[in-house]
Write a protein that holds these residues in place. Structure first.
Motif, PDB file in Angstrom:
ATOM      1  N   SER A 139      -8.883   7.381  -2.104  1.00 23.14           N
ATOM      2  CA  SER A 139      -8.029   8.271  -2.883  1.00 23.14           C
ATOM      3  C   SER A 139      -6.734   7.569  -3.272  1.00 23.14           C
ATOM      4  N   PRO A 140      -6.111   7.949  -4.397  1.00 20.08           N
ATOM      5  CA  PRO A 140      -4.784   7.410  -4.715  1.00 20.08           C
ATOM      6  C   PRO A 140      -3.701   7.971  -3.802  1.00 20.08           C
ATOM      7  N   LEU A 141      -4.045   8.992  -3.008  1.00 19.08           N
ATOM      8  CA  LEU A 141      -3.101   9.622  -2.098  1.00 19.08           C
ATOM      9  C   LEU A 141      -3.386   9.184  -0.663  1.00 19.08           C
ATOM     10  N   VAL A 142      -2.361   9.224   0.177  1.00 20.38           N
ATOM     11  CA  VAL A 142      -2.569   8.961   1.597  1.00 20.38           C
ATOM     12  C   VAL A 142      -2.939  10.284   2.267  1.00 20.38           C
ATOM     13  N   LYS A 143      -4.186  10.355   2.733  1.00 19.74           N
ATOM     14  CA  LYS A 143      -4.678  11.563   3.399  1.00 19.74           C
ATOM     15  C   LYS A 143      -5.940  11.203   4.155  1.00 19.74           C
ATOM     16  N   VAL A 144      -6.288  12.019   5.136  1.00 21.85           N
ATOM     17  CA  VAL A 144      -7.578  11.916   5.817  1.00 21.85           C
ATOM     18  C   VAL A 144      -8.416  13.081   5.316  1.00 21.85           C
ATOM     19  N   ASP A 145      -9.482  12.764   4.606  1.00 22.04           N
ATOM     20  CA  ASP A 145     -10.284  13.776   3.921  1.00 22.04           C
ATOM     21  C   ASP A 145     -11.357  14.324   4.858  1.00 22.04           C
ATOM     22  N   ALA A 146     -10.945  15.195   5.775  1.00 22.84           N
ATOM     23  CA  ALA A 146     -11.880  15.741   6.762  1.00 22.84           C
ATOM     24  C   ALA A 146     -12.974  16.578   6.111  1.00 22.84           C
ATOM     25  N   GLU A 147     -12.662  17.244   5.009  1.00 28.61           N
ATOM     26  CA  GLU A 147     -13.641  18.101   4.347  1.00 28.61           C
ATOM     27  C   GLU A 147     -14.847  17.315   3.852  1.00 28.61           C
ATOM     28  N   ARG A 148     -14.630  16.051   3.498  1.00 30.97           N
ATOM     29  CA  ARG A 148     -15.738  15.221   3.003  1.00 30.97           C
ATOM     30  C   ARG A 148     -16.251  14.256   4.068  1.00 30.97           C
ATOM     31  N   GLY A 149     -15.849  14.480   5.320  1.00 26.28           N
ATOM     32  CA  GLY A 149     -16.350  13.632   6.402  1.00 26.28           C
ATOM     33  C   GLY A 149     -15.814  12.221   6.357  1.00 26.28           C
ATOM     34  N   HIS A 150     -14.531  12.089   6.123  1.00 25.37           N
ATOM     35  CA  HIS A 150     -13.872  10.784   6.009  1.00 25.37           C
ATOM     36  C   HIS A 150     -14.218   9.888   7.204  1.00 25.37           C
ATOM     37  N   LYS A 151     -14.628   8.673   6.902  1.00 20.39           N
ATOM     38  CA  LYS A 151     -14.955   7.718   7.953  1.00 20.39           C
ATOM     39  C   LYS A 151     -14.462   6.328   7.566  1.00 20.39           C
ATOM     40  N   VAL A 152     -14.428   5.443   8.542  1.00 23.03           N
ATOM     41  CA  VAL A 152     -13.979   4.075   8.303  1.00 23.03           C
ATOM     42  C   VAL A 152     -15.016   3.329   7.476  1.00 23.03           C
ATOM     43  N   ILE A 153     -14.558   2.625   6.458  1.00 28.89           N
ATOM     44  CA  ILE A 153     -15.409   1.752   5.652  1.00 28.89           C
ATOM     45  C   ILE A 153     -15.066   0.318   6.014  1.00 28.89           C
ATOM     46  N   SER A 154     -16.071  -0.454   6.418  1.00 29.72           N
ATOM     47  CA  SER A 154     -15.819  -1.830   6.852  1.00 29.72           C
ATOM     48  C   SER A 154     -16.699  -2.841   6.126  1.00 29.72           C
ATOM     49  N   THR A 155     -17.367  -2.403   5.069  1.00 33.71           N
ATOM     50  CA  THR A 155     -18.263  -3.282   4.319  1.00 33.71           C
ATOM     51  C   THR A 155     -17.615  -3.707   3.005  1.00 33.71           C
ATOM     52  N   GLY A 156     -18.274  -4.633   2.294  1.00 30.94           N
ATOM     53  CA  GLY A 156     -17.744  -5.091   1.012  1.00 30.94           C
ATOM     54  C   GLY A 156     -16.383  -5.732   1.188  1.00 30.94           C
ATOM     55  N   PRO A 157     -15.436  -5.436   0.305  1.00 29.46           N
ATOM     56  CA  PRO A 157     -14.099  -6.054   0.424  1.00 29.46           C
ATOM     57  C   PRO A 157     -13.359  -5.642   1.683  1.00 29.46           C
ATOM     58  N   TYR A 158     -13.768  -4.535   2.297  1.00 29.57           N
ATOM     59  CA  TYR A 158     -13.112  -4.081   3.532  1.00 29.57           C
ATOM     60  C   TYR A 158     -13.466  -4.955   4.726  1.00 29.57           C
ATOM     61  N   ALA A 159     -14.430  -5.835   4.564  1.00 26.24           N
ATOM     62  CA  ALA A 159     -14.729  -6.802   5.630  1.00 26.24           C
ATOM     63  C   ALA A 159     -13.725  -7.946   5.634  1.00 26.24           C
ATOM     64  N   TRP A 160     -12.936  -8.062   4.559  1.00 32.42           N
ATOM     65  CA  TRP A 160     -11.973  -9.154   4.430  1.00 32.42           C
ATOM     66  C   TRP A 160     -10.544  -8.694   4.671  1.00 32.42           C
ATOM     67  N   VAL A 161     -10.193  -7.556   4.086  1.00 32.28           N
ATOM     68  CA  VAL A 161      -8.841  -7.005   4.268  1.00 32.28           C
ATOM     69  C   VAL A 161      -8.951  -5.492   4.441  1.00 32.28           C
ATOM     70  N   ARG A 162      -7.947  -4.917   5.082  1.00 39.15           N
ATOM     71  CA  ARG A 162      -7.992  -3.484   5.369  1.00 39.15           C
ATOM     72  C   ARG A 162      -7.581  -2.628   4.160  1.00 39.15           C
ATOM     73  N   HIS A 163      -6.851  -3.231   3.231  1.00 35.45           N
ATOM     74  CA  HIS A 163      -6.404  -2.494   2.045  1.00 35.45           C
ATOM     75  C   HIS A 163      -6.685  -3.312   0.783  1.00 35.45           C
ATOM     76  N   PRO A 164      -7.951  -3.494   0.432  1.00 29.80           N
ATOM     77  CA  PRO A 164      -8.259  -4.325  -0.741  1.00 29.80           C
ATOM     78  C   PRO A 164      -7.749  -3.738  -2.053  1.00 29.80           C
ATOM     79  N   MET A 165      -7.606  -2.408  -2.144  1.00 32.40           N
ATOM     80  CA  MET A 165      -7.056  -1.820  -3.361  1.00 32.40           C
ATOM     81  C   MET A 165      -5.627  -2.306  -3.594  1.00 32.40           C
ATOM     82  N   TYR A 166      -4.858  -2.407  -2.513  1.00 32.83           N
ATOM     83  CA  TYR A 166      -3.488  -2.910  -2.631  1.00 32.83           C
ATOM     84  C   TYR A 166      -3.493  -4.394  -2.987  1.00 32.83           C
ATOM     85  N   GLY A 167      -4.486  -5.108  -2.485  1.00 27.59           N
ATOM     86  CA  GLY A 167      -4.624  -6.511  -2.876  1.00 27.59           C
ATOM     87  C   GLY A 167      -4.837  -6.649  -4.371  1.00 27.59           C
TER      88      GLY A 167
END
Length: 230
Positions: A139-167
């Protein structure tokens, strides 16, 4: 009309709206329509944005719906509202300042450096795309989206950096003003990168406190925004 067609219709409307807004921010302060760098920027933005949006409508429509939601939501962290507002104001200022810079001839950016700016701009768009393709919760907002079952993503670019969108945003905030030929715009871009870095730190505090598994993920993936740097 099926759901995909409706989503694409909303996407096209949003793209055209933002194209018009961005064109006005670039051309009105410049005082002329004859600004080749601005048209190059707008054309690249239109092509890459349309390509990414249409691809995501097929590959990950959930993230496209999320990205088109209002930029103020109840689940958004209260501290993030002024931070996001500052980023939006900075984004507007970057475009306006480059227009004024062009109008009064304040900067000279070598053509080869503007070309590198265009390359960085396109790379930024690609980074944004692969992040959104991988993460339906980006999301463009900082939030934990519990309604959609928010979970940690660690694949793809997230395997390299924790905030690839900011990169990707780093590439954008450096590439855009160089493409537009403005050193003053680059100064604003660097300030925006600083704000994004601060936001990343605060966002991680939220995720570690509220998102299960994020602390372990942060231990495994060392860098926040740039591999090997930070």
């Amino acid at each position: 009309m099926n759901a995909t067609a409706s989503l694409v219709g909303r996407l096209v409307s949003q793209i055209l709206l933002w194209f018009a807004i961005t064109a006005a921010l670039l051309l009105v302060p410049a005082g002329t329509l004859h600004r080749p760098s601005a048209w190059a920027y707008l054309l690249l933005w239109l092509i890459t944005g349309t390509w990414s949006g249409l691809a995501l409508a097929k590959e990950n429509p959930d993230i496209l719906r999320e990205r088109m939601r209002p930029l103020r939501q109840q689940a958004q962290k209260s501290w993030d509202r002024p931070v996001l507002a500052a980023i939006l104001v900075g984004w507007v200022a970057l475009h306006v300042v480059t227009g004024l810079d062009f109008r009064y001839g304040l900067s000279f950016v070598p053509p080869w450096l503007s070309v590198l700016g265009a390359v960085a701009f396109v790379l930024a768009t690609y980074v944004f795309h692969i992040v959104m393709r991988e993460n339906s919760y980006a999301s463009p907002l900082v939030k934990v989206d519990a309604e959609r079952g928010h979970k940690v993503i660690s694949t793809g670019p997230y395997a390299w950096v924790r905030h690839p969108m900011y990169g990707g945003a780093i590439l954008y905030f450096i590439g855009a003003p160089l493409l537009l030929g403005s050193w003053y715009g680059l100064v604003i871009g660097l300030i925006l990168i600083g704000i994004m870095a601060l936001r990343a730190v605060w966002e991680e505090q939220t995720l570690m406190a509220e998102l299960a598994g994020y602390s372990d993920y942060a231990k495994r993936v060392r860098y926040r925004m740039v591999p090997g740097v930070w």
